[in-house]
Design an enzyme around this catalytic site. Structure first.
Site, PDB file in Angstrom:
ATOM      1  N   ASN A 211      22.470  53.008  36.147  1.00  0.00           N
ATOM      2  CA  ASN A 211      21.708  52.498  37.481  1.00  0.00           C
ATOM      3  C   ASN A 211      20.477  51.405  36.300  1.00  0.00           C
ATOM      4  O   ASN A 211      20.144  51.835  35.205  1.00  0.00           O
ATOM      5  CB  ASN A 211      20.959  53.059  38.568  1.00  0.00           C
ATOM      6  CG  ASN A 211      21.104  54.638  37.808  1.00  0.00           C
ATOM      7  OD1 ASN A 211      20.014  54.601  37.404  1.00  0.00           O
ATOM      8  ND2 ASN A 211      21.915  55.305  37.931  1.00  0.00           N
ATOM      9  N   ASP A 280      26.732  58.341  40.947  1.00  0.00           N
ATOM     10  CA  ASP A 280      27.525  59.545  42.267  1.00  0.00           C
ATOM     11  C   ASP A 280      28.956  59.589  41.777  1.00  0.00           C
ATOM     12  O   ASP A 280      29.342  60.304  42.669  1.00  0.00           O
ATOM     13  CB  ASP A 280      27.214  58.740  44.061  1.00  0.00           C
ATOM     14  CG  ASP A 280      25.746  59.191  44.192  1.00  0.00           C
ATOM     15  OD1 ASP A 280      25.227  60.556  43.857  1.00  0.00           O
ATOM     16  OD2 ASP A 280      25.289  58.267  45.290  1.00  0.00           O
ATOM     17  N   PRO A 308      29.873  65.699  39.785  1.00  0.00           N
ATOM     18  CA  PRO A 308      28.910  67.096  40.459  1.00  0.00           C
ATOM     19  C   PRO A 308      27.832  66.961  41.069  1.00  0.00           C
ATOM     20  O   PRO A 308      27.187  66.196  39.882  1.00  0.00           O
ATOM     21  CB  PRO A 308      28.915  68.168  39.327  1.00  0.00           C
ATOM     22  CG  PRO A 308      29.353  67.560  37.898  1.00  0.00           C
ATOM     23  CD  PRO A 308      30.149  65.809  38.254  1.00  0.00           C
ATOM     24  N   ASP A 309      27.267  67.183  42.071  1.00  0.00           N
ATOM     25  CA  ASP A 309      25.942  67.415  42.547  1.00  0.00           C
ATOM     26  C   ASP A 309      25.153  68.353  41.736  1.00  0.00           C
ATOM     27  O   ASP A 309      25.270  69.862  42.041  1.00  0.00           O
ATOM     28  CB  ASP A 309      25.659  67.605  43.722  1.00  0.00           C
ATOM     29  CG  ASP A 309      24.275  67.352  44.677  1.00  0.00           C
ATOM     30  OD1 ASP A 309      23.239  67.894  43.565  1.00  0.00           O
ATOM     31  OD2 ASP A 309      24.631  67.153  45.465  1.00  0.00           O
ATOM     32  N   ILE A 310      24.607  67.722  40.615  1.00  0.00           N
ATOM     33  CA  ILE A 310      24.087  69.315  39.904  1.00  0.00           C
ATOM     34  C   ILE A 310      22.946  69.118  40.709  1.00  0.00           C
ATOM     35  O   ILE A 310      22.976  71.401  40.441  1.00  0.00           O
ATOM     36  CB  ILE A 310      22.873  68.655  38.646  1.00  0.00           C
ATOM     37  CG1 ILE A 310      24.254  67.427  37.883  1.00  0.00           C
ATOM     38  CG2 ILE A 310      22.395  69.254  37.500  1.00  0.00           C
ATOM     39  CD1 ILE A 310      23.858  66.794  36.875  1.00  0.00           C
ATOM     40  N   PHE A 329      14.207  64.696  43.623  1.00  0.00           N
ATOM     41  CA  PHE A 329      14.111  63.730  43.968  1.00  0.00           C
ATOM     42  C   PHE A 329      14.563  63.276  44.354  1.00  0.00           C
ATOM     43  O   PHE A 329      15.952  63.034  45.084  1.00  0.00           O
ATOM     44  CB  PHE A 329      13.461  62.512  42.250  1.00  0.00           C
ATOM     45  CG  PHE A 329      12.309  63.180  41.760  1.00  0.00           C
ATOM     46  CD1 PHE A 329      11.809  64.995  41.157  1.00  0.00           C
ATOM     47  CD2 PHE A 329      11.432  62.566  41.520  1.00  0.00           C
ATOM     48  CE1 PHE A 329      10.985  64.798  40.632  1.00  0.00           C
ATOM     49  CE2 PHE A 329       9.852  62.163  41.065  1.00  0.00           C
ATOM     50  CZ  PHE A 329       9.510  63.599  40.993  1.00  0.00           C
ATOM     51  N   LYS A 343      17.063  65.260  53.093  1.00  0.00           N
ATOM     52  CA  LYS A 343      17.934  65.428  52.019  1.00  0.00           C
ATOM     53  C   LYS A 343      18.076  66.624  51.083  1.00  0.00           C
ATOM     54  O   LYS A 343      18.297  67.776  50.685  1.00  0.00           O
ATOM     55  CB  LYS A 343      17.184  64.134  50.983  1.00  0.00           C
ATOM     56  CG  LYS A 343      18.328  64.430  49.440  1.00  0.00           C
ATOM     57  CD  LYS A 343      18.439  62.848  48.557  1.00  0.00           C
ATOM     58  CE  LYS A 343      19.473  62.146  49.313  1.00  0.00           C
ATOM     59  NZ  LYS A 343      19.361  60.790  48.279  1.00  0.00           N
ATOM     60  N   LYS A 347      20.231  69.529  50.422  1.00  0.00           N
ATOM     61  CA  LYS A 347      20.325  69.717  48.878  1.00  0.00           C
ATOM     62  C   LYS A 347      20.152  71.662  48.898  1.00  0.00           C
ATOM     63  O   LYS A 347      20.288  72.203  48.193  1.00  0.00           O
ATOM     64  CB  LYS A 347      19.604  69.040  48.269  1.00  0.00           C
ATOM     65  CG  LYS A 347      20.027  67.382  48.241  1.00  0.00           C
ATOM     66  CD  LYS A 347      20.488  67.813  47.255  1.00  0.00           C
ATOM     67  CE  LYS A 347      20.405  66.122  46.739  1.00  0.00           C
ATOM     68  NZ  LYS A 347      22.209  65.761  45.671  1.00  0.00           N
TER      69      LYS A 347
HETATM   70  N1  CTP Z   1      21.353  64.462  42.008  1.00  0.00           N
HETATM   71  C1  CTP Z   1      21.518  65.401  40.856  1.00  0.00           C
HETATM   72  N2  CTP Z   1      23.381  65.395  40.772  1.00  0.00           N
HETATM   73  C2  CTP Z   1      24.270  64.044  41.444  1.00  0.00           C
HETATM   74  C3  CTP Z   1      23.255  63.918  42.251  1.00  0.00           C
HETATM   75  C4  CTP Z   1      21.367  63.983  42.771  1.00  0.00           C
HETATM   76  O1  CTP Z   1      21.082  66.643  40.465  1.00  0.00           O
HETATM   77  N3  CTP Z   1      25.355  64.153  41.395  1.00  0.00           N
HETATM   78  C5  CTP Z   1      20.016  64.697  42.292  1.00  0.00           C
HETATM   79  C6  CTP Z   1      19.075  63.857  42.294  1.00  0.00           C
HETATM   80  O2  CTP Z   1      18.590  64.327  40.520  1.00  0.00           O
HETATM   81  C7  CTP Z   1      17.548  63.961  42.216  1.00  0.00           C
HETATM   82  C8  CTP Z   1      18.615  64.609  44.447  1.00  0.00           C
HETATM   83  O3  CTP Z   1      20.137  65.290  43.399  1.00  0.00           O
HETATM   84  O4  CTP Z   1      17.458  65.141  42.188  1.00  0.00           O
HETATM   85  C9  CTP Z   1      18.934  63.506  44.829  1.00  0.00           C
HETATM   86  O5  CTP Z   1      19.461  62.318  44.482  1.00  0.00           O
HETATM   87  P1  CTP Z   1      19.747  61.225  45.293  1.00  0.00           P
HETATM   88  O6  CTP Z   1      20.490  60.286  44.636  1.00  0.00           O
HETATM   89  O7  CTP Z   1      19.477  60.696  46.079  1.00  0.00           O
HETATM   90  O8  CTP Z   1      20.860  61.403  46.746  1.00  0.00           O
HETATM   91  P2  CTP Z   1      22.343  62.216  46.715  1.00  0.00           P
HETATM   92  O9  CTP Z   1      22.307  63.544  46.455  1.00  0.00           O
HETATM   93  O10 CTP Z   1      23.387  61.130  45.947  1.00  0.00           O
HETATM   94  O11 CTP Z   1      22.659  61.309  47.979  1.00  0.00           O
HETATM   95  P3  CTP Z   1      22.518  59.407  48.823  1.00  0.00           P
HETATM   96  O12 CTP Z   1      22.924  58.984  47.371  1.00  0.00           O
HETATM   97  O13 CTP Z   1      23.933  59.733  49.406  1.00  0.00           O
HETATM   98  O14 CTP Z   1      21.305  59.383  49.618  1.00  0.00           O
END
Ligand code: CTP
Length: 406
Positions: A211, A280, A308-310, A329, A343, A347
């Site tokens: 990205n 994602d 995984p959502d870190i 962020f 959000k 989270k």
């Molecule tokens: N983040 C993360 N791991 C992921 C996706 C996101 O740690 N797999 C963290 C990003 O570093 C950021 C926050 O989650 O601090 C929000 O990321 P964002 O991409 O805006 O949100 P998503 O949770 O991916 O939701 P969406 O794309 O549906 O808005």
């Protein structure tokens, strides 16, 4: 112009690293500082006063017996309106003088006669054996005990051909250190883990999905945290940025690698700041070999798996252990106020930073909104380092209230 309005006394002592002092002087003036150069006699054998005068735009002092000084009080007058003294390069001999209060030339007399509250910063530069000698180490410790700050030295190849500790820090690093020395140490003793940049999800060995994140905001946050006195680990996706001085950087490519690096480092961290634009999804059917175009013109079909959502995983740990304090962020393309607040809830984190518009990617400026349990606060448009410093200050206030973080 980070140093606008600051007067810096730049002291040069004898050493080959004097050649770097010319660039340092230039960097300081470009950052807005007024630089007053003072050289020892030994330094003048390595670089001329003419060069330093041309670069600083100020007369250079090198002798205690300079007839140009009306009252012969340069050792007092020059430091009275200065904001800091930086000795770069600082030789082993000069360190020994500072440690023992010897004042047998103009520069050492100036150091001894400087106002008590004025910071004295030294950048050692010497051969590795000289640096490691117990006498120098004793002197280095004495300087620290006396409240003098040492920048470096760094390890590496030396002018003498030997390799090891003793190299003077690079001019850019010294500039960063000097700027940092003026920042309040609101995170002293704290450990901060930060993610930054994009991730890269491979399709095959030569192609992938990424990205537009440049990493600038995450790197600015890492620098601001270090300036505030924290120990900083930066887990970074692929970027073209230089690591902020003093920050430990772990390079990763994919979201999975970023996840693994974060999970390995997160124990014992006081704060986790997720600035990275994490993909994602990753490609489920990535190829081990470079994919070739099919003769019949058919195109590959990519399948995706969710990464995984870190941030959510670290936040889940926090709900059990109480720390790290988690900051996320969000870059939304619409309806930031509603999406940002939602959000933060989703989270499970105390603080979320919203970027106004996703056009912030790659820019030097930004406007951000902080979402917390009390609502939201706008931090008006500024360069990313200024915003990062404001964010660090906000985080420090929030964690100061928790005994867990003391
Ligand atoms: N983040 C993360 N791991 C992921 C996706 C996101 O740690 N797999 C963290 C990003 O570093 C950021 C926050 O989650 O601090 C929000 O990321 P964002 O991409 O805006 O949100 P998503 O949770 O991916 O939701 P969406 O794309 O549906 O808005």
């Amino acid at each position: 112009m980070e140093l606008t309005g600051k007067k810096i006394v730049l002291g040069l002592t004898g050493g080959v690293a004097c050649y770097k002092a010319a660039e340092l002087c230039r960097a300081l003036t470009k950052a807005g500082a007024t630089v007053q150069v003072v050289m020892t006699d030994a330094a003048t054998h390595f670089i001329t006063a003419v060069t330093m005068q041309a670069l600083s735009g100020q007369r250079v002092y090198s002798s205690q017996w300079d007839p140009r000084v009306d009252n012969n009080m340069a050792h007092i007058d020059v430091t009275r309106d200065a904001d800091a003294m930086l000795i770069a390069p600082c030789s082993a001999d000069f360190m020994a003088k500072l440690a023992h209060g010897v004042c047998d030339d103009l520069l050492s007399t100036m150091c001894l006669a400087r106002p008590h509250a004025m910071p004295l910063l030294v950048a050692p530069a010497m051969n590795v054996e000289m640096w490691q000698n117990p006498a120098t180490q004793r002197n280095a410790q004495q300087l620290r005990d006396d409240g003098i700050t040492l920048f470096g030295p760094a390890a590496g190849e030396q002018a003498c051909g030997e390799v090891g500790l003793g190299r003077m820090l690079e001019p850019q690093q010294l500039l960063e250190e000097l700027i940092a020395s003026f920042q309040p140490k609101v995170l002293a003793g704290k450990r901060i883990l930060i993610t930054a940049g994009p991730t890269f999800e491979a399709i095959d060995p030569v192609r992938g999905i990424t990205n537009l994140s440049s990493g600038k905001m995450g790197y600015a946050v890492a620098r601001a945290a270090r300036e505030a006195g924290a120990e900083v680990i930066l887990v970074s996706g692929p970027t073209a940025l230089a690591t902020p001085h003093g920050v430990q950087r772990i390079n990763v490519q994919s979201a999975q690698q970023m996840h693994d690096a974060v999970m390995e480092s997160v124990g014992g961290q006081h704060v986790f700041i997720a600035v990275a634009a994490v993909a994602d999804w990753r490609v489920a059917n990535a190829s081990d070999q470079k994919m070739k175009k099919a003769a019949d013109g058919s195109v590959p079909e990519l399948k995706f798996l969710e990464n995984p959502d870190i941030l959510a995983k670290v936040a889940a740990r926090t709900s059990v252990a109480g720390y790290p304090y988690c900051v996320g962020f969000a870059a939304e393309s619409e309806n930031l106020l509603a999406f940002g607040a939602a959000k933060r809830e989703k989270k499970g984190i105390p603080l979320l930073v919203g970027n106004i518009g996703h056009h912030t990617f790659g820019q030097d400026d930004n406007t951000i909104i902080l979402f917390d349990e009390n609502g939201h606060t706008i931090l008006p448009r500024a360069d990313k380092l200024t915003l990062a410093r404001q964010l660090i200050s906000e985080i420090s206030k929030r964690i100061a209230a928790h005994s867990l973080f003391q």
